[in-house]
Design a protein around this motif. Structure first.
Motif, PDB file in Angstrom:
ATOM      1  N   TYR A   1       0.813  -1.210   0.000  1.00 13.55           N
ATOM      2  CA  TYR A   1       0.000   0.000   0.000  1.00 13.55           C
ATOM      3  C   TYR A   1       0.855   1.272   0.000  1.00 13.55           C
ATOM      4  O   TYR A   1       0.517   2.256  -0.663  1.00 13.55           O
ATOM      5  CB  TYR A   1      -0.938   0.007   1.216  1.00 13.55           C
ATOM      6  N   THR A   2       1.927   1.275   0.747  1.00 14.09           N
ATOM      7  CA  THR A   2       2.775   2.478   0.836  1.00 14.09           C
ATOM      8  C   THR A   2       3.774   2.571  -0.299  1.00 14.09           C
ATOM      9  O   THR A   2       4.276   3.658  -0.613  1.00 14.09           O
ATOM     10  CB  THR A   2       3.560   2.498   2.155  1.00 14.09           C
ATOM     11  N   GLY A   3       4.063   1.428  -0.903  1.00 13.55           N
ATOM     12  CA  GLY A   3       5.159   1.410  -1.843  1.00 13.55           C
ATOM     13  C   GLY A   3       6.478   1.339  -1.086  1.00 13.55           C
ATOM     14  O   GLY A   3       6.492   1.287   0.155  1.00 13.55           O
ATOM     15  N   THR A   4       7.585   1.363  -1.793  1.00 10.07           N
ATOM     16  CA  THR A   4       8.898   1.241  -1.162  1.00 10.07           C
ATOM     17  C   THR A   4       9.471   2.620  -0.848  1.00 10.07           C
ATOM     18  O   THR A   4       9.518   3.493  -1.715  1.00 10.07           O
ATOM     19  CB  THR A   4       9.874   0.479  -2.070  1.00 10.07           C
ATOM     20  N   TRP A   5       9.878   2.789   0.415  1.00 11.11           N
ATOM     21  CA  TRP A   5      10.505   4.025   0.872  1.00 11.11           C
ATOM     22  C   TRP A   5      11.899   3.716   1.393  1.00 11.11           C
ATOM     23  O   TRP A   5      12.183   2.587   1.807  1.00 11.11           O
ATOM     24  CB  TRP A   5       9.681   4.674   1.992  1.00 11.11           C
ATOM     25  N   CYS A   6      12.768   4.714   1.370  1.00 14.23           N
ATOM     26  CA  CYS A   6      14.116   4.497   1.885  1.00 14.23           C
ATOM     27  C   CYS A   6      14.681   5.794   2.425  1.00 14.23           C
ATOM     28  O   CYS A   6      14.142   6.881   2.174  1.00 14.23           O
ATOM     29  CB  CYS A   6      15.038   3.903   0.823  1.00 14.23           C
ATOM     30  N   ARG A   7      15.760   5.682   3.168  1.00 13.40           N
ATOM     31  CA  ARG A   7      16.451   6.853   3.692  1.00 13.40           C
ATOM     32  C   ARG A   7      17.925   6.549   3.840  1.00 13.40           C
ATOM     33  O   ARG A   7      18.331   5.392   4.043  1.00 13.40           O
ATOM     34  CB  ARG A   7      15.871   7.281   5.034  1.00 13.40           C
ATOM     35  N   LEU A   8      18.720   7.587   3.745  1.00 11.30           N
ATOM     36  CA  LEU A   8      20.157   7.493   3.985  1.00 11.30           C
ATOM     37  C   LEU A   8      20.385   7.355   5.483  1.00 11.30           C
ATOM     38  O   LEU A   8      19.822   8.112   6.273  1.00 11.30           O
ATOM     39  CB  LEU A   8      20.857   8.746   3.448  1.00 11.30           C
ATOM     40  N   VAL A   9      21.173   6.362   5.892  1.00 12.65           N
ATOM     41  CA  VAL A   9      21.453   6.102   7.311  1.00 12.65           C
ATOM     42  C   VAL A   9      22.891   6.526   7.595  1.00 12.65           C
ATOM     43  O   VAL A   9      23.832   6.026   6.969  1.00 12.65           O
ATOM     44  CB  VAL A   9      21.257   4.616   7.646  1.00 12.65           C
ATOM     45  N   ASN A  10      23.064   7.442   8.526  1.00 14.66           N
ATOM     46  CA  ASN A  10      24.383   8.013   8.776  1.00 14.66           C
ATOM     47  C   ASN A  10      25.417   6.950   9.123  1.00 14.66           C
ATOM     48  O   ASN A  10      26.530   6.956   8.589  1.00 14.66           O
ATOM     49  CB  ASN A  10      24.306   9.059   9.890  1.00 14.66           C
ATOM     50  N   SER A  11      25.068   6.039  10.022  1.00 17.48           N
ATOM     51  CA  SER A  11      26.037   5.020  10.439  1.00 17.48           C
ATOM     52  C   SER A  11      26.428   4.114   9.276  1.00 17.48           C
ATOM     53  O   SER A  11      27.599   3.776   9.094  1.00 17.48           O
ATOM     54  CB  SER A  11      25.462   4.189  11.586  1.00 17.48           C
ATOM     55  N   GLY A  12      25.438   3.728   8.475  1.00 17.47           N
ATOM     56  CA  GLY A  12      25.729   2.900   7.310  1.00 17.47           C
ATOM     57  C   GLY A  12      26.511   3.644   6.253  1.00 17.47           C
ATOM     58  O   GLY A  12      27.408   3.091   5.603  1.00 17.47           O
ATOM     59  N   GLN A  13      26.188   4.923   6.081  1.00 19.08           N
ATOM     60  CA  GLN A  13      26.911   5.779   5.146  1.00 19.08           C
ATOM     61  C   GLN A  13      28.384   5.874   5.525  1.00 19.08           C
ATOM     62  O   GLN A  13      29.273   5.660   4.686  1.00 19.08           O
ATOM     63  CB  GLN A  13      26.278   7.176   5.152  1.00 19.08           C
ATOM     64  N   GLN A  14      28.644   6.166   6.794  1.00 16.26           N
ATOM     65  CA  GLN A  14      30.027   6.306   7.251  1.00 16.26           C
ATOM     66  C   GLN A  14      30.771   4.974   7.205  1.00 16.26           C
ATOM     67  O   GLN A  14      31.957   4.929   6.918  1.00 16.26           O
ATOM     68  CB  GLN A  14      30.059   6.890   8.673  1.00 16.26           C
ATOM     69  N   GLY A  15      30.053   3.890   7.487  1.00 17.94           N
ATOM     70  CA  GLY A  15      30.681   2.572   7.407  1.00 17.94           C
ATOM     71  C   GLY A  15      31.090   2.218   5.993  1.00 17.94           C
ATOM     72  O   GLY A  15      32.177   1.658   5.763  1.00 17.94           O
TER      73      GLY A  15
END
Length: 251
Positions: A79-93
């Motif tokens: 119903y919502t479809g796929t959403w995402c966000r940039l994650v700081n910890s994952g980005q830095q890793g």
């Protein structure tokens, strides 16, 4: 080692810059919106480096891979479809991995300076990207062992240096934006304003190549000087050009 691996390393290393985080943000957005934002950010880097087209599918390939990494969190349902966000910890890793472990990324990070620009120009040649018609880069042999052309020199600004350039940019924009057109040419006003604003963003970022400043701010200012003669806009643009010539040997 390959052109695609070097492109991926260059773009991931960019993720360690504040300008990337500011452009992409950490809010939830639709997967398609996140994908478009990433494509636009990375494409802007290649345009600034003197390429005109031909890199689109290569950038999309990196973006699709990136969205599946630890740097992004994905959620959604039917119903919502796929959403995402940039994650700081994952980005830095991810950035840390490319700085310290990845073969191409760690080499670029260790070399610093203009190494990423040299690599990017050679990646573009190998993958068949088209250079901008105004760029002389396709006539200049590039080799990491001998460095890059002076126009690809990287400049870092202190806060007071940013203010010294940004303030006159704002002055020129304030004079130009009320104008209905430039020399009666359709779209020219919007083109010049776009170049000035792109140059302003480079100044605000505090780090840029001389070539990118030439293709944005300098070109826009020259167009104003040529078309406005002795008018206030031309005088303000000419003053800023003189400042850039004095500080960076361009203009």
């Amino acid at each position: 080692m390959s052109a695609h691996n070097n492109l991926r390393a260059i773009l991931v290393l960019r993720m360690g810059w504040d300008i990337f985080s500011n452009n992409i943000g950490y809010d939830w957005k639709s997967l398609e919106k996140a994908r478009i934002d990433l494509i636009n950010d990375f494409s802007h880097v290649l345009l600034e480096s003197g390429f005109e087209k031909g890199f689109e599918s290569d950038v999309e390939q990196v973006v699709d891979w990136l969205l599946s990494t630890q740097a992004f969190e994905t959620k959604g349902n039917n119903y919502t479809g796929t959403w995402c966000r940039l994650v700081n910890s994952g980005q830095q890793g991810l950035v840390a991995h490319f700085r310290n472990v990845d073969e191409e990324g760690s080499l670029l990070f260790q070399l610093g300076g203009n190494a990423d620009l040299v690599a990017l120009q050679n990646v573009g040649r190998e993958l068949g990207w088209v250079f901008d018609a105004d760029s002389d880069a396709n006539n200049e042999p590039l080799n990491a062992a001998v460095g890059v052309p002076a126009s690809d020199r990287i400049v870092s600004l202190l806060h007071n240096q940013q203010q010294e350039i940004e303030s006159p940019i704002e002055e020129v924009l304030e004079l130009l934006e009320p104008e209905n057109s430039i020399s009666g040419e359709d779209g020219l006003r919007e083109l010049v304003i776009g170049r000035l604003k792109a140059g302003r963003e480079l100044i605000r970022a505090g780090i840029f190549s001389i070539r990118s400043l030439e293709l944005t701010l300098v070109v826009g200012l020259k167009m104003l000087v040529e078309r406005y003669g002795g008018a206030a806009i031309a005088l303000a643009a000419s003053k800023l050009l003189d400042l850039l010539l004095k500080q960076y040997g361009i203009g």
